[in-house]
Design an enzyme around this catalytic site. Structure first.
Site, mmCIF file in Angstrom:
data_model
loop_
_atom_site.group_PDB
_atom_site.id
_atom_site.type_symbol
_atom_site.label_atom_id
_atom_site.label_comp_id
_atom_site.label_asym_id
_atom_site.label_seq_id
_atom_site.Cartn_x
_atom_site.Cartn_y
_atom_site.Cartn_z
ATOM 1 N N HIS A 72 0.838 -1.199 0.000
ATOM 2 C CA HIS A 72 0.000 0.000 0.000
ATOM 3 C C HIS A 72 0.872 1.248 0.000
ATOM 4 O O HIS A 72 1.946 1.250 0.576
ATOM 5 C CB HIS A 72 -0.898 0.032 1.241
ATOM 6 C CG HIS A 72 -2.052 -0.929 1.165
ATOM 7 N ND1 HIS A 72 -3.025 -0.999 2.117
ATOM 8 C CD2 HIS A 72 -2.373 -1.860 0.232
ATOM 9 C CE1 HIS A 72 -3.905 -1.927 1.779
ATOM 10 N NE2 HIS A 72 -3.524 -2.469 0.645
ATOM 11 N N PRO A 291 -3.071 -0.408 19.275
ATOM 12 C CA PRO A 291 -2.843 -0.768 17.873
ATOM 13 C C PRO A 291 -3.150 0.331 16.842
ATOM 14 O O PRO A 291 -2.894 0.136 15.658
ATOM 15 C CB PRO A 291 -3.779 -1.969 17.650
ATOM 16 C CG PRO A 291 -4.811 -1.852 18.708
ATOM 17 C CD PRO A 291 -4.194 -1.156 19.860
ATOM 18 N N LYS A 295 2.099 -0.078 15.352
ATOM 19 C CA LYS A 295 3.535 -0.051 15.633
ATOM 20 C C LYS A 295 4.074 -1.278 16.366
ATOM 21 O O LYS A 295 5.287 -1.500 16.385
ATOM 22 C CB LYS A 295 3.865 1.199 16.478
ATOM 23 C CG LYS A 295 3.868 2.479 15.685
ATOM 24 C CD LYS A 295 5.112 2.600 14.826
ATOM 25 C CE LYS A 295 4.893 3.456 13.626
ATOM 26 N NZ LYS A 295 4.880 2.801 12.342
HETATM 27 C C1 PHB Z 1 -4.999 -4.992 11.286
HETATM 28 O O1 PHB Z 1 -5.347 -5.838 12.111
HETATM 29 O O2 PHB Z 1 -4.991 -5.252 10.076
HETATM 30 C C2 PHB Z 1 -4.593 -3.641 11.752
HETATM 31 C C3 PHB Z 1 -4.737 -3.296 13.082
HETATM 32 C C4 PHB Z 1 -4.359 -2.028 13.508
HETATM 33 C C5 PHB Z 1 -3.870 -1.123 12.602
HETATM 34 C C6 PHB Z 1 -3.722 -1.458 11.268
HETATM 35 C C7 PHB Z 1 -4.081 -2.724 10.844
HETATM 36 O O3 PHB Z 1 -3.545 0.139 13.003
#
Ligand code: PHB
Ligand code: APR
Length: 391
Positions: A72, A291, A295
């Site tokens: 992406h 999340p 990171k």
């Molecule tokens: C995901 O589980 O795909 C995910 C979780 C938190 C994020 C980005 C992706 O910030």
């Protein structure tokens, strides 16, 4: 048994470290309390920043990621009536990739075993001792046998609930902790994502995130109160709320069968230093982030990049400089990531602080739309600051 570096935990941190050390000719043994199938199936977020992608290449475990990962160039930030594309590649020259953490773990385990690496799954009653001596010890039970693994160093890569951090005597670590008053309700659904990039949505009802596992699997999250129970969220309520929070004219979240669901509490934690004697902590064993900034995995990989370099310096040049600086250097990036994760979390969630705080969030989102400098700041943190010791 003897090894140079005993590694506790076969998550991204432990396995990446094992492979990096092998490239420098340093011996290690990985001790994991779960079975192989369990660690290869444990679904977690998988957003890889450029540094993590680069490191997978460096250790020669990137083939499947290159084929199956979704590359992406940015993410969307949405609030009712507005969607902004944060174009990471244009703003920073750096990509991101979606590749499930469990897929990465599968590739790392296969590569490690393929190179003759020693890994002990289902190790029970793991105990660490003699940490402040020159030969720290890992003891564990394998089948009916109690095994003593004498090491020169131990890397504690056993996650937040592991045994490494808690083996450090009381009073040594300074701990920093922030618990957020909300959780994420996450689902995995058999639905081709109706978006080409992740969408982080601000909404009066609370935050939601549209992510994906593959071209046919969607991963979606909703902010919910911390005491929420899954029973209160039948499928129709989940999809209804996702449609409301992600709403955009003439567009819908594509729905499908929900194949997994779970609740994740939001917490930030850091321990300082990330070391005691000859035990070095890396990844979730030393710090966790909410999340929202994606990171966790990337920080874990950055820690072991530094730790592997420091151990190589020790074995190749007899210098302890890198080891002595490890904690300070790793923590610099940990705190940068804590700040960014906290910023994303505070900007997008209903934090319960009332209308003034909500209005400030909108001011921040508007500023990101108007100011390229603001957007670039977000982009450089999200896609990952360069892999140097300066950040
Ligand atoms: C995901 O589980 O795909 C995910 C979780 C938190 C994020 C980005 C992706 O910030
Ligand atoms: N003995 C041996 N292994 C253990 C023990 C123990 N006492 N306790 C835990 N483990 C294992 C776990 O089963 C797991 O496989 O240690 C491993 C730790 O892996 P992760 O939790 O994945 O941690 P880390 O490698 O630091 O990766 C961080 O994981 O939680 C996510 O968001 C986080 O993506 C980030 C990543």
């Amino acid at each position: 048994m003897r090894t140079q570096v005993g590694i506790v935990g076969a998550g991204p941190a432990g396995l990446t470290l094992a492979l990096l050390l092998k490239q420098s000719g340093i011996d290690s043994t990985v001790i994991e309390c779960r079975d192989r199938e369990y660690v290869e199936r444990r679904v977690r977020a998988g957003l890889l920043e450029q540094n993590t992608i680069d490191l997978m290449h460096q250790i020669g475990a990137a083939d499947r990621m290159d084929r199956e990962g979704l590359r992406h160039s940015g993410v969307y930030l949405r609030r009712p009536g507005h969607t902004q594309y944060i174009d990471m590649v244009n703003l920073t020259g750096r990509h991101i990739a979606i590749y499930g953490q469990q897929e990465m773990v599968k590739d790392l385990i296969a590569t490690w075993i393929d190179r003759g690496g020693d890994i002990r799954f289902m190790a029970s009653s793991v105990e660490l001792s003699d940490l402040d001596s020159l030969s720290p010890l890992i003891e564990f039970t394998e089948g009916r046998r109690r095994i003593e693994l004498r090491c020169e160093f131990i890397a504690g890569c056993d996650g937040f609930h592991g045994v490494s951090r808690t083996s450090i005597p009381p009073g040594v670590l300074k701990e920093y902790d922030l618990v957020y008053p909300f959780s994420w309700l996450g689902i995995l659904a058999e639905a081709a994502p109706s978006t080409d990039a992740l969408i982080y949505s601000w909404h009066e009802h609370g935050f939601s995130l549209y992510s994906m596992g593959s071209p046919t699997v969607s991963r979606l999250y909703l902010q919910v109160p911390v005491d929420e129970v899954l029973e209160d969220w039948p499928d129709e309520r989940i999809w209804g709320e996702l449609q409301i929070r992600h709403a955009s004219e003439g567009w819908r979240v594509s729905e499908g069968r929900i194949v997994e669901r779970g609740l994740t509490p939001m917490r930030s934690y850091v321990c300082d230093p990330m070391r005691y004697g000859r035990l070095f902590l890396a990844g979730d064993a030393a710090h966790i982030v909410p999340p929202t900034g994606a990171k966790g995995l990337n920080l874990a990989v950055n820690d072991v990049r530094l730790l592997a370099a420091a151990l190589s310096e020790w074995y190749e040049q007899g210098s302890a400089t890198g080891l002595d600086r490890y904690s300070e250097t790793a923590l610099r990036r940990v705190w940068r990531a804590q700040d960014f994760s906290n910023y994303m979390t505070q900007m997008l969630h209903d934090t319960g602080e009332g209308p003034f705080a909500r209005r400030l969030q909108l001011a921040r989102l508007e500023y990101l739309e108007r100011s390229e400098a603001a957007a670039r700041t977000l982009a450089e943190n999200y896609s990952g600051l360069p892999a140097t010791d300066d950040f």
